[in-house]
Motif scaffolding. Structure first.
Motif, short mmCIF file in Angstrom:
data_model
loop_
_atom_site.label_atom_id
_atom_site.label_comp_id
_atom_site.label_asym_id
_atom_site.label_seq_id
_atom_site.Cartn_x
_atom_site.Cartn_y
_atom_site.Cartn_z
N UNK A 177 -10.55 -13.92 5.82
CA UNK A 177 -9.60 -14.41 6.82
C UNK A 177 -9.67 -13.69 8.15
N UNK A 178 -10.76 -12.97 8.39
CA UNK A 178 -10.94 -12.33 9.69
C UNK A 178 -10.87 -10.82 9.61
N UNK A 179 -11.56 -10.17 10.54
CA UNK A 179 -11.59 -8.71 10.59
C UNK A 179 -10.30 -8.16 11.19
N UNK A 180 -9.96 -6.93 10.81
CA UNK A 180 -8.78 -6.22 11.32
C UNK A 180 -9.23 -4.87 11.87
N UNK A 181 -8.84 -4.58 13.11
CA UNK A 181 -9.06 -3.25 13.67
C UNK A 181 -7.70 -2.64 14.01
N UNK A 182 -7.69 -1.35 14.27
CA UNK A 182 -6.42 -0.67 14.53
C UNK A 182 -5.71 -0.23 13.27
N UNK A 183 -6.34 -0.41 12.11
CA UNK A 183 -5.74 -0.06 10.82
C UNK A 183 -6.14 1.37 10.47
N UNK A 184 -5.25 2.32 10.74
CA UNK A 184 -5.55 3.73 10.51
C UNK A 184 -5.33 4.16 9.07
N UNK A 185 -4.87 3.25 8.21
CA UNK A 185 -4.63 3.59 6.81
C UNK A 185 -5.76 3.09 5.92
N UNK A 186 -5.99 1.79 5.92
CA UNK A 186 -6.98 1.22 5.02
C UNK A 186 -8.27 0.78 5.73
N UNK A 187 -8.37 1.05 7.02
CA UNK A 187 -9.58 0.73 7.78
C UNK A 187 -9.99 -0.74 7.64
N UNK A 188 -8.99 -1.61 7.56
CA UNK A 188 -9.28 -3.04 7.49
C UNK A 188 -9.68 -3.54 6.12
N UNK A 189 -9.54 -2.70 5.08
CA UNK A 189 -9.88 -3.11 3.72
C UNK A 189 -8.76 -3.99 3.16
N UNK A 190 -8.96 -5.28 3.18
CA UNK A 190 -7.91 -6.23 2.79
C UNK A 190 -7.61 -6.15 1.30
N UNK A 191 -8.59 -5.79 0.48
CA UNK A 191 -8.31 -5.68 -0.96
C UNK A 191 -7.26 -4.61 -1.24
N UNK A 192 -7.27 -3.55 -0.43
CA UNK A 192 -6.26 -2.50 -0.62
C UNK A 192 -4.88 -2.97 -0.13
N UNK A 193 -4.85 -3.71 0.96
CA UNK A 193 -3.57 -4.26 1.42
C UNK A 193 -2.99 -5.20 0.37
N UNK A 194 -3.82 -5.98 -0.27
CA UNK A 194 -3.33 -6.91 -1.29
C UNK A 194 -2.76 -6.15 -2.50
N UNK A 195 -3.38 -5.02 -2.85
CA UNK A 195 -2.84 -4.18 -3.91
C UNK A 195 -1.49 -3.58 -3.51
N UNK A 196 -1.40 -3.17 -2.25
CA UNK A 196 -0.13 -2.62 -1.76
C UNK A 196 0.98 -3.66 -1.87
N UNK A 197 0.70 -4.89 -1.49
CA UNK A 197 1.71 -5.95 -1.57
C UNK A 197 2.25 -6.05 -2.99
N UNK A 198 1.39 -6.10 -3.97
CA UNK A 198 1.83 -6.23 -5.35
C UNK A 198 2.56 -4.98 -5.84
#
Length: 474
Positions: A177-198
Motif C-alpha cells: 500500500x505504499x512506502x512510509x518515511x519518517x517512521x523512527x520506530x519501525x522504519x516503515x516495516x508495515x508487518x510490525x505496525x500490523x502486529x502492533x495493531x493486534x
C-alpha cells in the motif's frame, strides 16, 4: 541522515502573510508550505514518546502511584498533594498536538498520504485516546477535533470505539500500500505496525474484560486470529529510541540537573525477595560505597523524612533508564505475552496460560539483558514466582508490575485493573490511606468546556483522584 533531517524539520511551519501585497516578503524559502505526512509522523512519534516517558505523566505521577519510583525531596506528588493543574500535559498534548496532527494525516488526500500513513496515524491516534481514557475516564472522543466544546464519551464507548478504529487501521495497512518515511520506530516495516495493531486490540480486550466479558472475548479472538498476528519477539516491541541532547531520553535530561527521585523501596524489596536479576538494571548502588547494597526510597514521606534517608545512601533508578539513548518502551513483547496468558486463563482464547506467563517473564528478562537460561529457570522455579492458576490475577499482576518498570501510565492502569501487587499508601499521603485511581481533569475543562465537563462528572463521579473509573469499578 533521515533521522537528523526529520528532527530538524519536526516543527516546520506554513507561513502566511497578513495581506496579499506582503506575500513575497513574508515567505520563508526554507519553510514547508504544506504539512507533510513524514514530518507529522516523525513529530507524533517523538512527542508521543516524550509524553509517555516524561516527568508529568510518568516519573512525577504514575511511577509514584505504582511505587516504581519514589521522591527523596519535593515529595508533594508522592504524597498525592496535587491539583488539577498537575495533569494538563497528557490532556493538552494528547488533544492539541498528537490527535490534531494525526487527524491531519487521516484527512490528507491519497496523493499526500497513502493508506499506510493513514493506518499508522489511526493506530497512533487510538493509542493516544487509550492513554487519555485510562488516565481520566470519560473523555471527548467522537467529537474530539470536530467541535470547540466536544461532548465527553463514556469510557465503555471509548474502548469499544477504539476496537473498531484499530480494526479499520488494520484494513488500511498493507505491504503493497505504499512506502512510509519518517517512521523512527519501525522504519516503515508495515508487518510490525500490523502486529502492533493486534497487540493493542488484545490490550483493550483485557481492559474491558471485567465489565464486558463477551465483547472482550470476541475482541481477543479477533486480535489473535488475525493473519498479521501479535508481537512474537522483542524485536517487535514498540519503542522510541532517543539520540543525544537535545533529543535525549527525558529521564536522562531530568537527571542531568536534578536529583529528586529514587527507585521505590517497594520495588527493591520485591526484587530482593525474589533474587530478581533485573535489580541491577532497575537500580544503581548508592553513591556511598559503604552501603554496599540496593536501597529504595520510601513512598509518601514528608520532605524531611524523605531527605533523612540520605541522598548518598539510597539508590537512583538504573543507568539503563537514564542515558541519553535509553528507549521509551511503549508496548513490549513481554506485555503481549502476559496479555495472552490472561486471555487464556479467562478462557477467551486457547493456550497454556502457565507457559505464556513463563514466556512473558523470560521476555522481560531478555528485554533488560538477562539471557542466562539457568538464571531464568531458577527464577521461574521459585515457589513465589510459579504460576497460580487459582489466582492468575496475582501471578500475572505482580510480574507484570515488575516488567512494566518505567512505563508508569500502563503500570498504573494494570495495577488498578488486576489489583496486584497489594500496595500501601505512604505515611504522609493526603487521601486517607488511598492511592489515586485516576488523574484530575485539567482545570481548563471547567472554564472552557464546562457543560460537557459537568455532564462527564455527573455520569462518572466526582472529579477526584479517588473516583474509580468504569474499567476499574468492581
Amino acid at each position: 541522515m533521515l533521522k537528523k533531517i526529520a528532527y530538524i524539520t519536526l516543527f516546520a511551519l506554513t507561513l502566511t502573510s497578513c495581506s496579499d501585497t506582503l506575500d513575497d516578503i513574508n515567505k520563508n524559502p526554507n519553510a514547508t508550505e504544506t504539512p507533510l505526512a513524514p514530518y507529522l509522523l516523525t513529530g507524533s512519534l517523538k512527542q508521543g514518546a516524550d509524553l509517555y516517558w516524561g516527568d508529568a505523566n510518568n516519573f512525577n505521577s504514575s511511577l509514584l502511584f505504582v511505587q516504581h519510583w519514589a521522591k527523596i525531596q519535593y515529595t508533594e506528588p508522592d504524597r498525592y498533594d496535587v491539583s488539577n493543574t498537575s495533569f494538563t500535559s497528557l490532556w493538552n498534548t494528547g488533544y492539541a498536538t498528537l490527535i490534531t496532527d494525526l487527524n491531519t494525516i487521516l484527512n490528507f488526500p491519497e496523493a499526500q498520504a497513502n493508506s499506510n500513513y493513514k493506518g499508522i496515524a489511526l493506530t497512533l491516534r487510538s493509542w493516544t485516546f487509550l492513554l487519555l481514557t485510562d488516565a481520566y475516564g470519560n473523555i471527548p472522543y467522537k467529537e474530539a477535533g470536530k467541535k470547540v466544546t466536544p461532548a465527553y464519551d463514556s469510557q465503555k464507548d471509548v474502548y469499544t470505539g477504539l476496537l473498531e478504529d484499530l480494526k479499520q487501521a488494520q484494513s488500511l495497512l498493507g505491504t503493497t500500500n505504499g512506502a512510509v518515511t519518517g517512521d523512527l520506530v519501525y522504519k516503515g516495516d508495515i508487518t510490525k505496525w500490523k502486529k502492533l495493531v493486534n497487540s493493542l486490540r488484545l490490550r483493550i480486550a483485557l481492559r474491558i474484560s471485567d465489565k464486558e466479558p463477551e465483547l472482550a472475548k470476541q475482541a481477543a479472538i479477533d486480535a489473535t486470529s488475525d493473519a498479521a498476528g501479535v508481537f512474537t519477539s522483542n524485536n517487535d516491541t514498540f519503542k522510541f529510541t532517543y539520540i543525544s541532547s537535545p533529543q535525549q531520553n527525558p529521564a536522562s535530561a531530568w537527571f542531568e540537573t536534578r536529583d529528586d527521585f529514587r527507585i521505590s523501596k517497594t520495588m527493591v524489596d520485591k526484587l530482593t525477595e525474589l533474587s530478581d536479576p533485573r535489580l541491577p538494571v532497575y537500580a544503581q548502588l548508592p553513591s556511598d560505597a559503604s552501603v554496599g547494597k540496593y536501597v529504595g526510597g520510601g513512598n509518601g514521606l514528608s520532605n524531611s523524612d524523605a531527605n533523612s534517608q540520605g541522598f548518598a545512601k539510597t539508590s537512583k533508578p538504573g543507568t539503563y533508564f537514564l542515558t541519553s539513548t535509553s528507549p521509551a518502551v511503549i508496548v513490549s513483547y513481554s506485555e503481549t505475552l502476559f496479555n495472552l496468558a490472561e486471555a487464556a486463563a479467562r478462557g477467551f482464547i486457547s493456550g497454556d496460560a502457565e507457559q505464556l506467563y513463563k514466556s512473558a517473564i523470560t521476555a522481560s528478562f531478555n528485554q533488560f539483558g538477562v539471557t542466562d537460561a539457568a538464571v531464568i529457570s531458577n527464577y521461574l522455579n521459585q515457589a513465589s514466582v510459579q504460576y497460580d492458576a487459582s489466582n492468575y490475577a496475582k501471578s500475572i499482576g505482580t510480574q507484570k508490575w515488575i516488567a512494566f518498570y518505567g512505563q508508569g501510565l500502563d503500570a498504573f492502569t494494570e495495577w488498578r485493573r488486576l489489583d496486584y501487587p497489594v500496595l500501601t499508601a505512604g505515611p504522609a499521603t493526603v487521601l486517607d490511606g488511598k492511592i489515586p485511581s485516576r488523574f484530575f481533569y485539567p482545570g481548563t475543562e471547567q472554564s472552557l468546556n464546562g457543560t460537557s465537563y459537568q455532564a462527564a462528572i455527573t455520569a462518572q463521579g466526582k472529579d477526584l483522584l479517588t473516583t474509580k473509573l468504569w474499567f476499574d469499578a468492581k
